[in-house]
Structure formats: C-alpha cells, structure tokens
Design a protein around this motif. Sequence first.
Motif, PDB file in Angstrom:
ATOM      1  N   SER A   1      -2.273  -0.814  11.037  1.00 27.98           N
ATOM      2  CA  SER A   1      -1.629   0.472  11.307  1.00 27.98           C
ATOM      3  C   SER A   1      -1.035   1.094  10.054  1.00 27.98           C
ATOM      4  CB  SER A   1      -0.565   0.343  12.413  1.00 27.98           C
ATOM      5  OG  SER A   1       0.232  -0.775  12.183  1.00 27.98           O
ATOM      6  N   ILE A   2      -0.948   0.350   8.950  1.00 29.50           N
ATOM      7  CA  ILE A   2      -0.415   0.963   7.729  1.00 29.50           C
ATOM      8  C   ILE A   2      -1.471   1.082   6.631  1.00 29.50           C
ATOM      9  CG2 ILE A   2       1.977   0.264   8.122  1.00 29.50           C
ATOM     10  CD1 ILE A   2       1.364  -1.881   5.871  1.00 29.50           C
TER      11      ILE A   2
ATOM     12  N   LYS B   1       0.831  -1.213   0.000  1.00 29.53           N
ATOM     13  CA  LYS B   1       0.000   0.000   0.000  1.00 29.53           C
ATOM     14  C   LYS B   1       0.860   1.256   0.000  1.00 29.53           C
ATOM     15  CE  LYS B   1      -3.673  -2.564   0.588  1.00 29.53           C
ATOM     16  NZ  LYS B   1      -4.742  -2.717  -0.369  1.00 29.53           N
ATOM     17  N   GLU B   2       1.773   1.319  -0.964  1.00 32.30           N
ATOM     18  CA  GLU B   2       2.627   2.508  -1.140  1.00 32.30           C
ATOM     19  C   GLU B   2       3.608   2.726   0.008  1.00 32.30           C
ATOM     20  OE1 GLU B   2       2.158   4.346  -4.145  1.00 32.30           O
ATOM     21  OE2 GLU B   2       0.873   2.619  -4.476  1.00 32.30           O
ATOM     22  N   ARG B   3       3.637   1.802   0.967  1.00 37.57           N
ATOM     23  CA  ARG B   3       4.565   1.955   2.081  1.00 37.57           C
ATOM     24  C   ARG B   3       5.576   0.825   2.074  1.00 37.57           C
ATOM     25  NH1 ARG B   3       0.645   3.758   5.350  1.00 37.57           N
ATOM     26  NH2 ARG B   3       0.816   5.823   6.244  1.00 37.57           N
ATOM     27  N   GLU B   4       6.796   1.155   2.493  1.00 37.39           N
ATOM     28  CA  GLU B   4       7.815   0.134   2.554  1.00 37.39           C
ATOM     29  C   GLU B   4       7.991  -0.322   3.999  1.00 37.39           C
ATOM     30  OE1 GLU B   4      11.054   0.329  -0.738  1.00 37.39           O
ATOM     31  OE2 GLU B   4      11.970   0.873   1.172  1.00 37.39           O
ATOM     32  N   LEU B   5       7.980  -1.638   4.198  1.00 40.44           N
ATOM     33  CA  LEU B   5       8.207  -2.183   5.533  1.00 40.44           C
ATOM     34  C   LEU B   5       9.522  -2.948   5.502  1.00 40.44           C
ATOM     35  CD1 LEU B   5       4.719  -3.821   6.210  1.00 40.44           C
ATOM     36  CD2 LEU B   5       5.448  -1.523   6.827  1.00 40.44           C
ATOM     37  N   VAL B   6      10.352  -2.728   6.528  1.00 39.36           N
ATOM     38  CA  VAL B   6      11.624  -3.449   6.584  1.00 39.36           C
ATOM     39  C   VAL B   6      11.628  -4.350   7.808  1.00 39.36           C
ATOM     40  CG1 VAL B   6      14.133  -3.243   6.584  1.00 39.36           C
ATOM     41  CG2 VAL B   6      12.745  -1.502   5.435  1.00 39.36           C
ATOM     42  N   LEU B   7      11.801  -5.648   7.554  1.00 39.28           N
ATOM     43  CA  LEU B   7      11.793  -6.625   8.646  1.00 39.28           C
ATOM     44  C   LEU B   7      13.096  -7.412   8.624  1.00 39.28           C
ATOM     45  CD1 LEU B   7       8.741  -6.837   7.056  1.00 39.28           C
ATOM     46  CD2 LEU B   7       8.278  -8.049   9.161  1.00 39.28           C
ATOM     47  N   LEU B   8      13.545  -7.850   9.800  1.00 40.33           N
ATOM     48  CA  LEU B   8      14.721  -8.710   9.892  1.00 40.33           C
ATOM     49  C   LEU B   8      14.279 -10.051  10.474  1.00 40.33           C
ATOM     50  CD1 LEU B   8      17.555  -6.413  11.283  1.00 40.33           C
ATOM     51  CD2 LEU B   8      17.599  -7.699   9.131  1.00 40.33           C
ATOM     52  N   MET B   9      14.768 -11.131   9.869  1.00 44.07           N
ATOM     53  CA  MET B   9      14.406 -12.445  10.375  1.00 44.07           C
ATOM     54  C   MET B   9      14.847 -12.581  11.844  1.00 44.07           C
ATOM     55  SD  MET B   9      12.891 -13.818   7.825  1.00 44.07           S
ATOM     56  CE  MET B   9      12.447 -12.263   7.069  1.00 44.07           C
ATOM     57  N   GLY B  10      13.938 -13.049  12.677  1.00 45.33           N
ATOM     58  CA  GLY B  10      14.261 -13.250  14.090  1.00 45.33           C
ATOM     59  C   GLY B  10      14.108 -12.000  14.945  1.00 45.33           C
ATOM     60  N   ARG B  11      13.748 -10.870  14.322  1.00 49.27           N
ATOM     61  CA  ARG B  11      13.566  -9.621  15.083  1.00 49.27           C
ATOM     62  C   ARG B  11      12.100  -9.228  15.126  1.00 49.27           C
ATOM     63  NH1 ARG B  11      18.429  -6.604  14.814  1.00 49.27           N
ATOM     64  NH2 ARG B  11      20.047  -8.063  15.455  1.00 49.27           N
ATOM     65  N   ASN B  12      11.709  -8.642  16.241  1.00 51.51           N
ATOM     66  CA  ASN B  12      10.291  -8.298  16.418  1.00 51.51           C
ATOM     67  C   ASN B  12       9.915  -6.916  15.882  1.00 51.51           C
ATOM     68  OD1 ASN B  12      11.081 -10.314  18.548  1.00 51.51           O
ATOM     69  ND2 ASN B  12       8.863 -10.334  18.770  1.00 51.51           N
ATOM     70  N   THR B  13      10.928  -6.143  15.469  1.00 56.35           N
ATOM     71  CA  THR B  13      10.595  -4.788  15.025  1.00 56.35           C
ATOM     72  C   THR B  13      10.338  -4.719  13.530  1.00 56.35           C
ATOM     73  OG1 THR B  13      12.951  -4.403  14.943  1.00 56.35           O
ATOM     74  CG2 THR B  13      11.788  -3.517  16.853  1.00 56.35           C
TER      75      THR B  13
END
Length: 383
Positions: free
Chosen positions: A132-133, A84-96
């Motif tokens: 939230s996004i 939805k026009e937003r970029e999400l950055v996730l790391l494997m094993g991380r909760n943020t």
Amino acid sequence: MWLRRYRSISVFISTIFLFLLTHGMVQAATVRFVDKEGNTLAEVEYTLYQQAIYIPVEELNDIFKSDVSPLYDRPRKQLTIKLKERELVLLMGRNTVKVPADNQTLTLSLPPRAIDGKPMLPIIFFTEILPSIDDVEVLYNPNLQRIRFMPKTAWIPDPDDETQEWTIVIDPGHGGQEDIGCKAQSGLLEKDVVLNVGREIQKLSKQYGYKIHLTRESDVEKTRIQRVQSSNRIRGNLFLSLHCNASFSKKRNGMHIFINNPNGMLRFRTLTMPSFGKNKLNLRTQSNFLTQSKEFGTILQKEMNFMTEKPIPISELPLIALDEIYMPAILLELGYLTNNNDASLLADHNHIKELATAITRALHTYTMKSSQSSDMTDANQQE
Ligand SMILES: [Zn+2]
C-alpha cells in the motif's frame, strides 16, 4: 533448589544448543527475500514469538539496501521507518501504522514487538503494509519462508492490446466416473484437483484481458479428441493441460513441466492429422509452436519455482495428449498424489489458490511478451 536446578538445566541446554549451532548441526531458521527473478536479496534470521515470525528491524537495510532508515525511540517504544520517501510510524505492541504524509493509518494483523529489547516486525508487515505504500507486489510462501518482491502488474486495458482478444485454453485432465486419473491414499482424486485449479485460474484471470476456456467445467468425461477439437475451433492462443502424477515410489514428489516436442526424446509414429473442414490445417503440427511452447514453459517454471524447495524440471517429449493442438501447448503436473506431502498440499484450498495465482501470473507475463513480439504469432495464425 528448583530454581537452581532450572538454571543449571537451561545452561546445559543452551550449551548443547551452542555446540550444535557452532558445529553446524542446527540451522538457524531464516526467511529468504527474493526479487522478481527469484534471486536472493537477503537471508534473514527470524525469531518465533507466540507462533508468529518476527524479524529484526535493523535487517530492513539489508533487505532494501539503501532505501530504508529505521529509527527506534526506546523510551517511547516508537519506531519510525523511512521507506520509499514515506515515513511510517509504528508503536511496539500496537497494530496501527501511521503514514503522516498521507494522513493515513494502516492496520497490521500482528503488532511490532520489542523482543529482548530489539524492535522487531512481524513478517506480515511485508505483505500487509508494503504494497500500500510502494508499487510492489509481495508474495509470501510460509512453507518455505520465502518472500518475493515484484513490480505491480496491474493490467490497464489498452484498446490496441491484442491480448484482449486472446483465449487461453486450460485443460483439466480426466473427469467423469470412468476416468478419475490417479488417486491419493486419502481418497483425493486427480480429476478433482485439476478442475479446482482450472476454475481458480478462470476466476483470477478476470483481472487481465484474456479469456479462459476450460475444456471441461465440471466433473464430466471428455475424450482427447473432444478437448482438441473444441480448443482448435475457438482458436486458442495457448493450451495448458493440468494433471497430477503418480509413482510406485512414495518418495517421488514435486511438480513437472512438459513441453510437447514432436522431435523430443521419444518418437511416435505421426498420426493422421484430423481435418476441421479446412485441409490446410493438416499441414500444421505442434512443432510450428515449439519456440512459443518453450518460452511459456520457461516463464511458468520461474513462477512455480517460488513455491517449491527444488527447481521444477522441464522435459520435452512428444506428448500424444497435446498432439494435433494448433497452438503452443504445455502439460503441467501439479504434484504426486502418491506422495503424502504433495497429496495433503493438493487437498488444501490455500495451496490450490497459490498454484492458480502463480499460473495466472505466468499466463499474464506470456501474453504481455507475446503481444510485444506479435509478428511471429500473426505469421502462425495466417492460413
Ligand atoms: Zn493425468
């Protein structure tokens, strides 16, 4: 020796599993994504990791169609999802979860994981991050592994909105020491289940404009006439009676919606209409409200279907309990207390909350629709 045996056993087990799978005897476990109306968007196979449900990131394309482009940087174990026009950055094993565009960091209660080298998202990604996004509400039913996406139904007070004046009557059946309703083997009583649901609806409805009137607010006895009279006196706009079912067959289960149709399958001799000071009231019966009762019944059915394996039936009957009520009226059976599975669900506070949420959602949809076509309501309310 041990290793060898272990290996051959695992080969043996996987051969059996493969045989069963190819012969359709083992069903792969899936999560079903549905839209507002309950139509399937995607059915996705999931992986169980430490008792939690994970789905492959690549399935996002299937779920959201063209809206998503997940990119996985394998060496850095970093996943970038454009949603939805937003970029999400996730790391494997991380909760943020970082949202660089908004300078925002969101938190997942379970981290994404690389399982067998494939990036996977915990199922709660949809309930915890998505709302939230995006302008979407997400309902997750863990019993059926079903996820539903709906447009947000935030209620913004509108001074012209007539539903602000609305009063919806919730009628928890039975009550008091004499009338306990039906009873489960566990000792769970119908009168308590329906009151719990009624109170929860009252709490949840505060976010919307309408008022909720409970025909009983505690464990007290109320006669049918008392319930009818108090509801008519406050000029409720909709009457919803809550009950639980019982059967000699322990297998019978599930919810059931009843619409009061005086001309339904059974016919009772018409009762003398009570007078409430105005003789004109005597001319009005439940059949004046049949169309609206049916409309609410259908909306309610759609909402409740999300919670069950099989679609919830709607029956039209002349219901003595709802007779003489001068507003659209529905009776909802929440499940069979004589069925062990239903009874344990109805004893669970989370299930009660889910029931109340679905009912509140249906009430909101109905009031919104009715305020748009308020001509009919006006006609019915004029003396
Ligand atoms: Zn009952």
